[in-house]
Write a protein that holds these residues in place. Structure first.
Motif, PDB file in Angstrom:
ATOM      1  N   GLU A   1      29.800  44.846  45.954  1.00 29.25           N
ATOM      2  CA  GLU A   1      30.664  45.106  44.798  1.00 29.25           C
ATOM      3  C   GLU A   1      31.766  44.050  44.697  1.00 29.25           C
ATOM      4  O   GLU A   1      32.067  43.537  43.619  1.00 29.25           O
ATOM      5  N   MET A   2      32.389  43.723  45.820  1.00 28.98           N
ATOM      6  CA  MET A   2      33.414  42.686  45.811  1.00 28.98           C
ATOM      7  C   MET A   2      32.808  41.332  45.442  1.00 28.98           C
ATOM      8  O   MET A   2      33.406  40.545  44.701  1.00 28.98           O
ATOM      9  N   LEU A   3      31.630  41.049  45.949  1.00 28.73           N
ATOM     10  CA  LEU A   3      30.988  39.778  45.634  1.00 28.73           C
ATOM     11  C   LEU A   3      30.664  39.671  44.145  1.00 28.73           C
ATOM     12  O   LEU A   3      30.732  38.571  43.570  1.00 28.73           O
ATOM     13  N   ALA A   4      30.321  40.794  43.515  1.00 29.20           N
ATOM     14  CA  ALA A   4      30.068  40.768  42.070  1.00 29.20           C
ATOM     15  C   ALA A   4      31.344  40.391  41.316  1.00 29.20           C
ATOM     16  O   ALA A   4      31.303  39.599  40.360  1.00 29.20           O
ATOM     17  N   SER A   5      32.479  40.942  41.745  1.00 31.41           N
ATOM     18  CA  SER A   5      33.747  40.570  41.122  1.00 31.41           C
ATOM     19  C   SER A   5      34.074  39.111  41.388  1.00 31.41           C
ATOM     20  O   SER A   5      34.571  38.394  40.507  1.00 31.41           O
ATOM     21  N   ALA A   6      33.803  38.650  42.607  1.00 29.50           N
ATOM     22  CA  ALA A   6      34.066  37.250  42.948  1.00 29.50           C
ATOM     23  C   ALA A   6      33.222  36.320  42.084  1.00 29.50           C
ATOM     24  O   ALA A   6      33.718  35.285  41.606  1.00 29.50           O
ATOM     25  N   GLN A   7      31.961  36.672  41.869  1.00 32.58           N
ATOM     26  CA  GLN A   7      31.096  35.816  41.062  1.00 32.58           C
ATOM     27  C   GLN A   7      31.638  35.654  39.646  1.00 32.58           C
ATOM     28  O   GLN A   7      31.623  34.556  39.085  1.00 32.58           O
ATOM     29  N   GLY A   8      32.145  36.744  39.087  1.00 34.67           N
ATOM     30  CA  GLY A   8      32.733  36.669  37.752  1.00 34.67           C
ATOM     31  C   GLY A   8      33.948  35.752  37.721  1.00 34.67           C
ATOM     32  O   GLY A   8      34.107  34.958  36.785  1.00 34.67           O
ATOM     33  N   ARG A   9      34.796  35.850  38.721  1.00 32.85           N
ATOM     34  CA  ARG A   9      35.988  34.998  38.792  1.00 32.85           C
ATOM     35  C   ARG A   9      35.600  33.537  38.954  1.00 32.85           C
ATOM     36  O   ARG A   9      36.233  32.641  38.370  1.00 32.85           O
ATOM     37  N   ILE A  10      34.602  33.276  39.789  1.00 36.90           N
ATOM     38  CA  ILE A  10      34.165  31.900  40.039  1.00 36.90           C
ATOM     39  C   ILE A  10      33.603  31.271  38.763  1.00 36.90           C
ATOM     40  O   ILE A  10      33.909  30.119  38.428  1.00 36.90           O
ATOM     41  N   GLU A  11      32.798  32.017  38.044  1.00 37.36           N
ATOM     42  CA  GLU A  11      32.245  31.496  36.797  1.00 37.36           C
ATOM     43  C   GLU A  11      33.341  31.265  35.765  1.00 37.36           C
ATOM     44  O   GLU A  11      33.327  30.258  35.047  1.00 37.36           O
ATOM     45  N   GLU A  12      34.294  32.181  35.700  1.00 37.38           N
ATOM     46  CA  GLU A  12      35.417  32.027  34.767  1.00 37.38           C
ATOM     47  C   GLU A  12      36.233  30.779  35.089  1.00 37.38           C
ATOM     48  O   GLU A  12      36.754  30.103  34.181  1.00 37.38           O
ATOM     49  N   ALA A  13      36.336  30.453  36.393  1.00 37.36           N
ATOM     50  CA  ALA A  13      37.093  29.278  36.819  1.00 37.36           C
ATOM     51  C   ALA A  13      36.289  27.985  36.686  1.00 37.36           C
ATOM     52  O   ALA A  13      36.830  26.895  36.921  1.00 37.36           O
ATOM     53  N   GLY A  14      35.015  28.091  36.335  1.00 40.56           N
ATOM     54  CA  GLY A  14      34.167  26.911  36.204  1.00 40.56           C
ATOM     55  C   GLY A  14      33.824  26.263  37.522  1.00 40.56           C
ATOM     56  O   GLY A  14      33.617  25.042  37.595  1.00 40.56           O
TER      57      GLY A  14
END
Length: 238
Positions: free
Chosen positions: A83-96
């Motif tokens: 679950e945390m990794l799913a949130s991290a993936q979203g943040r990483i993509e948002e940051a480019g």
């Protein structure tokens, strides 16, 4: 992933539902200190675009993102919570930063990497949640190349006149603030104070530094932050 030890399971179950709101509320509940502590942690790592850093207990990816932004290095973020990794993936993509950071589900107690795989390693708020801190530190050091930096951030216990104010905040302020946010954050607010006290009762900072050295880390240093509310330990892999 294999069944987790009790401490690991408690941490996963406690924080897994909080991924989407974790960064916002952890910043607020730490009175703005958590982001500052993480930036100092990243400042202890001196790497470049050709290097790869492992960020253990990456959570929502805050340290991994800061590493990639500040140093231009490649980062592997590892966490036991999907679950945390799913949130991290979203943040990483948002940051480019999807081309610089990859995420792996796994446990700090048994890292899925070969010896000396990384040029440096970071971890955040980990030691309270492992059954055997000495073995975990040795496992973390195992995957760092000789001469590479290992750095970790943990909550501390303020000393002197600041300790009563800290006790008031973790005993009353955190649980009340958490209750106003959500049941999950109320549980975290009630949990943090006792868990921090327990760590330092069983593993005082001086003993932690001894375990770092026993794990094969040299030139170990520590910096207390925010009147001792947090601290970063770092050193060089022998």
């Amino acid at each position: 992933m294999a069944s987790l030890p009790e401490r690991n399971r408690v941490a996963r179950d406690l924080f897994a539902p909080l991924g989407p709101t974790y960064d916002r509320w952890s910043r607020l509940l730490s009175l703005g200190q958590d982001p500052r502590w993480r930036r100092f942690l990243v400042s202890r790592i001196e790497r470049g675009p050709d290097d790869e850093v492992l960020d253990v207990a990456t959570g929502t990816g805050a340290v991994a993102i800061e590493l990639a932004r500040r140093h231009g290095c490649r980062v592997v973020g590892l966490d036991q919570s999907s679950e945390m990794l799913a949130s991290a993936q979203g943040r990483i993509e948002e940051a480019g930063l999807g081309d610089r950071i990859r995420l792996v589900e796994g446990s700090a107690d048994e890292l899925p990497f070969e010896d000396a795989s990384f040029d440096a390693l970071t971890f955040t708020y980990l030691l309270r949640y492992v059954e055997d801190p000495a073995a975990t530190l040795a496992e973390l050091a195992r995957v760092v190349r000789p001469g590479g930096t290992m750095a970790g951030l943990e909550f501390g216990l303020p000393r002197g006149v600041w300790r009563p104010l800290w006790e008031l905040y973790v005993r009353v302020g955190l649980p009340v603030a958490g209750r106003l946010i959500s049941p999950g954050w109320h549980e975290v607010g009630a949990f943090l104070g006792p868990s921090i006290r327990e760590l330092h009762a069983h593993l005082p900072l001086g003993r932690q530094l001894e375990l770092w050295r026993a794990a094969g880390v040299e030139d170990v240093a520590v910096r207390r932050l925010s009147l001792g509310g947090g601290y970063v330990v770092w050193g060089r892999r022998a």
